[in-house]
Design an enzyme around this catalytic site. Structure first.
Site, PDB file in Angstrom:
ATOM      1  N   SER A 127      52.928  31.252  38.253  1.00 49.80           N
ATOM      2  CA  SER A 127      53.072  30.597  37.032  1.00 49.80           C
ATOM      3  C   SER A 127      51.803  29.784  36.800  1.00 49.80           C
ATOM      4  CB  SER A 127      53.877  29.548  36.932  1.00 49.80           C
ATOM      5  OG  SER A 127      54.047  28.302  36.290  1.00 49.80           O
ATOM      6  N   TYR A 140      58.524  23.052  41.984  1.00 49.28           N
ATOM      7  CA  TYR A 140      58.426  24.408  41.723  1.00 49.28           C
ATOM      8  C   TYR A 140      57.019  24.721  41.853  1.00 49.28           C
ATOM      9  CZ  TYR A 140      57.947  27.981  37.912  1.00 49.28           C
ATOM     10  OH  TYR A 140      57.381  28.987  37.385  1.00 49.28           O
TER      11      TYR A 140
END
Length: 247
Positions: A127, A140
């Protein structure tokens, strides 16, 4: 004809990547926790397999059924959004089980066959939060940062056997189910003390200046799968590319 196995293909980046490789003549093994053949075009080059990346038994069964794999794309992932103070450790463990340990387990399962053939590529999807830390996504971000370090080390380790390990770093795509699933977890995770801090952040999420399209990620995975250089990271989407340049 080469074969690619992609995890998390029921929606989002994984689904678009499966479509992209199918359209370009590859054999595609689309792995999903709950198989849904209706999301992909019918093709003799397509196989859909059930796979839960948090289950060793499910991984072993899927890898055996898949047969020789030229490229593995570890795309399956879940998100959690909220103040870390209010994020239950059960949620943190669930995120790491899928985003981190699931990726490692899949890589470990496929490496032996690639090593024996002395060829293959493992593409791990992380990400853009690994390029610039984002507030209200600590768990996350940590799960994805772990895979960045893991893949960098793995690339050195596997180069001896002519196996490549790559990273694809997608930017923010508000249209994906991942974004929707993450927002569901906001409930009870923004304590009153964080409300004023969180409000402008969520407003920015709703109207980002730059966003990533699912096709951007599919194209980055395509580039990573074909790359024969030492390039490790492939940012995907204009926002991720901009962050990578800043880094």
């Amino acid at each position: 004809m080469k074969t690619i196995m992609i995890t998390g293909t029921s929606s989002g980046y994984g689904l678009e990547t499966a479509r992209h490789f199918l359209a370009n003549g590859w054999n595609v093994i689309a792995a999903m926790r709950t198989p849904n053949p209706d999301v992909l075009p019918r093709s003799e080059k397509l196989r859909i397999l059930p796979l839960d990346v948090t289950s060793d038994e499910s991984i072993a069964t899927a890898i055996k059924a898949a047969g020789p794999i030229d490229v593995l794309v570890n795309n399956a992932g879940i998100g959690v959004v909220g103040a870390f103070e209010a994020t239950r450790m059960a949620h943190v463990r669930r995120v790491f089980e899928t985003n981190t340990l699931g990726v490692m387990a899949m890589a470990q399962a496929v490496i032996p066959q690639m090593r024996e053939r002395r060829s293959g590529t493992i593409v791990n999807v992380t990400s853009s939060v690994t390029l610039a830390a984002m507030p209200l996504a600590a768990a996350y971000t940590a799960s994805k940062q772990a895979i960045e370090g893991f893949t960098g080390s793995l690339a050195h380790e596997l180069a001896h056997f002519d196996i490549r390990a790559k990273l694809v770093e997608p930017g923010y795509a508000p249209t994906t189910r991942f974004a929707q699933n993450s927002s569901v977890r906001i409930e009870d995770m923004i304590p009153a003390a964080y409300a004023d801090f969180a409000k402008p952040i969520f407003e920015a999420f709703a109207k980002p200046a730059l966003t990533t399209k699912e096709t951007d990620v599919a194209e980055a995975i395509w580039a990573a799968a074909h790359d024969t250089t030492g390039q490790l990271r492939f940012p995907a989407g204009p926002d991720a590319v901009a962050l990578a340049k800043v880094r």
